[in-house]
Design an enzyme around this catalytic site. Structure first.
Site, short mmCIF file in Angstrom:
data_model
loop_
_atom_site.label_atom_id
_atom_site.label_comp_id
_atom_site.label_asym_id
_atom_site.label_seq_id
_atom_site.Cartn_x
_atom_site.Cartn_y
_atom_site.Cartn_z
N HIS A 197 52.15 62.83 -20.51
CA HIS A 197 52.20 64.21 -20.96
C HIS A 197 53.54 64.52 -21.59
O HIS A 197 54.56 63.97 -21.20
CB HIS A 197 52.00 65.17 -19.79
CG HIS A 197 50.73 64.94 -19.04
ND1 HIS A 197 50.63 65.14 -17.69
CD2 HIS A 197 49.52 64.50 -19.45
CE1 HIS A 197 49.40 64.86 -17.29
NE2 HIS A 197 48.71 64.47 -18.34
N ASP B 253 43.36 63.38 -19.01
CA ASP B 253 44.08 62.14 -19.26
C ASP B 253 43.14 61.04 -19.76
O ASP B 253 43.53 60.23 -20.61
CB ASP B 253 44.82 61.67 -18.02
CG ASP B 253 45.98 62.60 -17.66
OD1 ASP B 253 46.35 63.46 -18.50
OD2 ASP B 253 46.51 62.48 -16.54
N LYS C 50 63.43 68.18 -18.09
CA LYS C 50 62.98 68.22 -16.70
C LYS C 50 63.77 67.27 -15.85
O LYS C 50 64.32 66.28 -16.32
CB LYS C 50 61.48 67.94 -16.59
CG LYS C 50 61.07 66.56 -17.03
CD LYS C 50 59.58 66.30 -16.80
CE LYS C 50 58.79 66.67 -18.01
NZ LYS C 50 57.39 66.32 -17.92
N TYR D 66 58.99 68.50 -9.95
CA TYR D 66 59.46 68.67 -11.32
C TYR D 66 60.26 69.96 -11.39
O TYR D 66 59.81 70.99 -10.92
CB TYR D 66 58.29 68.86 -12.29
CG TYR D 66 57.13 67.91 -12.13
CD1 TYR D 66 57.00 66.82 -12.97
CD2 TYR D 66 56.16 68.14 -11.16
CE1 TYR D 66 55.92 65.96 -12.85
CE2 TYR D 66 55.08 67.29 -11.03
CZ TYR D 66 54.97 66.20 -11.88
OH TYR D 66 53.91 65.36 -11.76
#
Length: 187
Positions: free
Chosen positions: A65, A170, A74, A134
């Site tokens: 992603h 996905d 991140k 995250y």
């Protein structure tokens, strides 16, 4: 806390140094001052605006992603268990454009990755359960989501375990060739 370079331009590993004794351990998982000093950007740590967590079972792959627009920085860490974490540089003009690197993140060493904007990210759970945290620098906007198939033959990511589960999103993600063509148009 040590901050270590990686093979990917601008990606670093934050390596806490846990204090262990008969009670267990204590570790600092983030230090804004050290982070800002390493990046050379005063206030960079303050840009993080959202924390999220996922839990995956053995063999699950999440990803690959990324974010369009101005991207998303991140910090990624595994709070419980272990994961095989993969990054792919999708920044046109980067010296490591198209390169990928894998890292083991786990609850033993507490390493975490700083991922600047412009990377695809995915991971596979290596333990019965794995919790991944995250910290991102802007709120999630689904209209900017990018995805490339975890099993894209050109990227040829060598997932260490048989893949047990992937999401429908996905499983139907596009190819690296298609995304690359949108990032670097043909002349």
């Amino acid at each position: 806390m040590r901050i270590e370079p990686t093979d990917l331009a601008d990606v670093v590993v934050l390596a806490p140094e846990p204090f262990r004794d008969e009670r267990g351990l204590f570790t600092r998982t983030f230090d804004a001052e050290e982070f800002d000093t390493h990046l050379g950007v005063p206030g960079a740590a303050a840009a993080f605006v959202q924390d999220s967590q996922s839990r995956s079972v053995l063999g699950v792959v999440r990803g690959l992603h990324g974010r369009g627009g101005r991207g998303e920085a991140k910090l990624v860490r595994c709070a419980h268990g272990a994961v095989y974490d993969v990054l792919v540089d999708i920044r046109p003009g980067s010296p490591t454009f198209g390169a990928r690197q894998a890292f083991r993140l786990d609850d033993e060493l507490f390493h975490q990755l700083y991922v600047p904007p412009g990377f695809l990210h995915g991971f596979q759970a290596l333990t019965t359960t794995a919790d991944v945290c995250y910290r991102i620098d802007r709120p999630h906007d689904p209209s900017e989501d990018l995805a490339v198939a975890y099993d894209d033959p050109e990227l040829a990511i060598d997932w260490p375990l048989p893949v047990s589960v992937v999401s429908a999103r996905d499983a139907s993600a596009g190819s690296w060739a298609r995304l690359r063509a949108t990032l670097v148009p043909a002349h």
